[in-house]
Design a protein around this motif. Structure first.
Motif, short mmCIF file in Angstrom:
data_model
loop_
_atom_site.label_atom_id
_atom_site.label_comp_id
_atom_site.label_asym_id
_atom_site.label_seq_id
_atom_site.Cartn_x
_atom_site.Cartn_y
_atom_site.Cartn_z
N PHE A 54 48.21 61.56 -17.90
CA PHE A 54 48.31 61.43 -19.35
C PHE A 54 47.06 60.73 -19.87
O PHE A 54 46.21 60.26 -19.10
CB PHE A 54 49.57 60.65 -19.73
CG PHE A 54 49.52 59.18 -19.37
CD1 PHE A 54 49.36 58.21 -20.34
CD2 PHE A 54 49.66 58.77 -18.05
CE1 PHE A 54 49.32 56.87 -20.02
CE2 PHE A 54 49.62 57.43 -17.71
CZ PHE A 54 49.44 56.47 -18.70
N GLN A 96 42.96 56.77 -14.67
CA GLN A 96 43.13 58.05 -15.35
C GLN A 96 41.79 58.71 -15.64
O GLN A 96 41.68 59.92 -15.67
CB GLN A 96 43.88 57.83 -16.68
CG GLN A 96 45.33 57.43 -16.52
CD GLN A 96 46.19 58.55 -15.99
OE1 GLN A 96 45.98 59.71 -16.29
NE2 GLN A 96 47.17 58.21 -15.18
N ARG A 149 48.49 68.80 -24.15
CA ARG A 149 49.80 68.42 -23.65
C ARG A 149 50.65 69.65 -23.31
O ARG A 149 50.74 70.59 -24.11
CB ARG A 149 50.54 67.57 -24.68
CG ARG A 149 51.95 67.19 -24.23
CD ARG A 149 52.70 66.39 -25.27
NE ARG A 149 54.08 66.21 -24.84
CZ ARG A 149 54.69 65.04 -24.71
NH1 ARG A 149 54.04 63.93 -25.00
NH2 ARG A 149 55.95 64.96 -24.31
N TRP A 174 50.27 65.48 -19.90
CA TRP A 174 51.35 65.20 -20.85
C TRP A 174 50.90 64.51 -22.12
O TRP A 174 51.72 63.97 -22.86
CB TRP A 174 52.43 64.37 -20.14
CG TRP A 174 53.05 65.17 -19.04
CD1 TRP A 174 52.69 65.17 -17.72
CD2 TRP A 174 54.08 66.14 -19.17
NE1 TRP A 174 53.44 66.09 -17.02
CE2 TRP A 174 54.30 66.70 -17.88
CE3 TRP A 174 54.84 66.61 -20.25
CZ2 TRP A 174 55.25 67.69 -17.65
CZ3 TRP A 174 55.78 67.59 -20.02
CH2 TRP A 174 55.98 68.11 -18.73
N ALA A 224 54.59 60.25 -22.87
CA ALA A 224 53.65 60.84 -21.93
C ALA A 224 53.47 59.94 -20.71
O ALA A 224 53.44 60.41 -19.57
CB ALA A 224 52.30 61.07 -22.60
N ARG A 225 53.37 58.65 -20.95
CA ARG A 225 53.26 57.69 -19.85
C ARG A 225 54.49 57.76 -18.95
O ARG A 225 54.38 57.75 -17.72
CB ARG A 225 53.10 56.28 -20.42
CG ARG A 225 53.05 55.18 -19.36
CD ARG A 225 53.28 53.81 -20.00
NE ARG A 225 52.18 53.42 -20.84
CZ ARG A 225 51.26 52.52 -20.49
NH1 ARG A 225 51.33 51.94 -19.31
NH2 ARG A 225 50.30 52.19 -21.32
N ALA A 256 54.61 61.34 -17.07
CA ALA A 256 53.55 61.48 -16.08
C ALA A 256 53.71 60.48 -14.94
O ALA A 256 53.51 60.81 -13.77
CB ALA A 256 52.18 61.30 -16.74
#
Length: 397
Positions: A131, A219, A313, A362, A368-369, A372
């Motif tokens: 993400f 990330q 996404r 995501w 999203a966090r 993912a």
């Protein structure tokens, strides 16, 4: 990770893609098998005809999102060298030319018209998630904030003086020269945190939380939101050349992760909880990862993947370009329903290697966090390739 993004993200990344251990999904009888020794491309792994695209039952919204991402990928798809051995740039031209004017609400018909499905190996797939993290920060320095460095001018490639000439092959390692002209490895994480680059390297912004920034580095891309509401999007620019250590793996080896008393969940959230509750040990743990990521400020509406286009996404997926042509559609049918459907391979990741290994993107935000950080899915994968690909590959054997 990167790779372009997260891809680093893993890439980054990519958190499970970067050796963070996601929360486990229900047991699956489909276990991904690493490629056999010497299998370095999809063509070598073997491909077989899959079901017709119409038999997949691609939904209109899913297909529309994928078509929009495919259109963005086409310029790169047509010019890139495909190392998977599956397709040539010219093979994609009919689909790319048709895609530009194809109505998004009729996107399922687009994929049915121009593609056939291909199974690489036995199709057994494993997918994680990544993400775009958003953390708090500032354009100006504040107490307790940590610098988000741009690329240093003195980070170069070279050979240590004691490296024999016979071993000076391939790309030279990353490092720096001292005042006497001697080449050394570049500063590691602990040295940089202790101020080795202070006043010598441009600072894009300042991150409010060192722990959040550590995970943003994993990330490989993210957003910094300032107190004035400004959003600074940063992307991977380079790395210090030091080896990456996944702290999730270290914690598991030390017995810190699990379901027992005193243990922490093996997700990003669980690892962060340990670091915050044990600040001294947590700092030492993070410093075991000597790798440091440098950033550049990005303009545009999304983080860039390895293909050079924004990742989207629930539309973009990272893959190994040796087994999936970057820009190709991918159909996933997994034991995590939210990851099922049509994706476009637009990114890569340091841990995303081998046959049918994917990292799903995501977007940004807390959901999203969450998705993912806990994504660990197994099932089947199909590639969508231009019609006639399988016949051509079979005729070449």
């Amino acid at each position: 990770m990167a790779s372009g993004f997260g891809a680093l993200f893993a890439s980054i990344a990519i958190l499970s893609a970067c050796a963070i251990i996601p929360e486990s999904s229900p047991p699956s009888t489909v276990i991904p098998v690493p490629p056999a020794a010497g299998v370095v491309s999809a063509a070598m792994a073997g491909v077989s005809q899959g079901p017709s695209v119409s038999a997949l039952g691609i939904g209109r919204e899913d297909a529309g999102t994928a078509l929009a991402a495919f259109i963005e990928s086409c310029p790169q798809l047509l010019r890139r060298d495909d190392v998977s051995g599956l397709a040539y740039g010219a093979d994609w031209r009919p689909a790319c030319e048709a895609a530009v004017n194809w109505p998004l609400d009729d996107a399922p018909h687009f994929f049915q018209t121009h593609f056939e499905t291909v199974r690489v190996g036995d199709g057994s797939a494993f997918a994680t998630g990544y993400f775009e993290p958003e953390i708090m920060g500032s354009r100006t320095r504040k107490p307790g904030y940590v610098p988000v460095y741009a690329m240093p001018d003195d980070l170069v490639r070279g050979w240590p003086a004691d490296t024999p000439a016979s071993e000076r092959t391939g790309r030279a390692p990353l490092g720096r020269y001292d005042r006497d002209g001697n080449f050394f490895p570049y500063y590691e994480r602990a040295e940089i945190e202790d101020g080795a680059l202070e006043g010598r390297v441009p600072v894009i912004a300042w991150a409010a939380d060192p722990v959040e920034f550590f995970f943003l580095q994993i990330q490989g891309s993210g957003r910094i939101r300032t107190e004035t509401g400004e959003v600074i999007r940063i992307g991977y620019a380079g790395q210090n050349g030091r080896g990456y250590t996944g702290i999730g793996g270290v914690m598991r080896e030390r017995g810190l992760l699990g379901d027992g008393p005193g243990q922490y969940p093996g997700s990003m959230q669980g690892i962060m909880a340990y670091i915050r509750e044990n600040p001294r040990e947590g700092r030492d743990l993070m410093r075991l990862n000597k790798s440091w990521i440098f950033f550049r400020e990005l303009r545009g509406d999304g983080p860039l993947g390895a293909l050079g286009v924004p990742v989207r996404r629930e539309a973009s997926v990272a893959a190994d370009p040796a087994f999936v042509p970057l820009g190709a559609p991918v159909w996933l049918e997994l034991d995590r329903r939210e990851a099922n459907g049509l994706w476009i391979a637009q990114d890569t990741g340091g841990a995303i290697k081998g046959v049918n290994r994917f990292d799903t993107f995501w977007g940004a935000g807390e959901d999203a966090r969450r998705i993912a950080g806990g994504m660990s899915a197994r099932g089947q994968a199909l590639l969508l390739l231009p019609k006639g690909t399988v016949a051509r590959l079979n005729s070449a054997q």
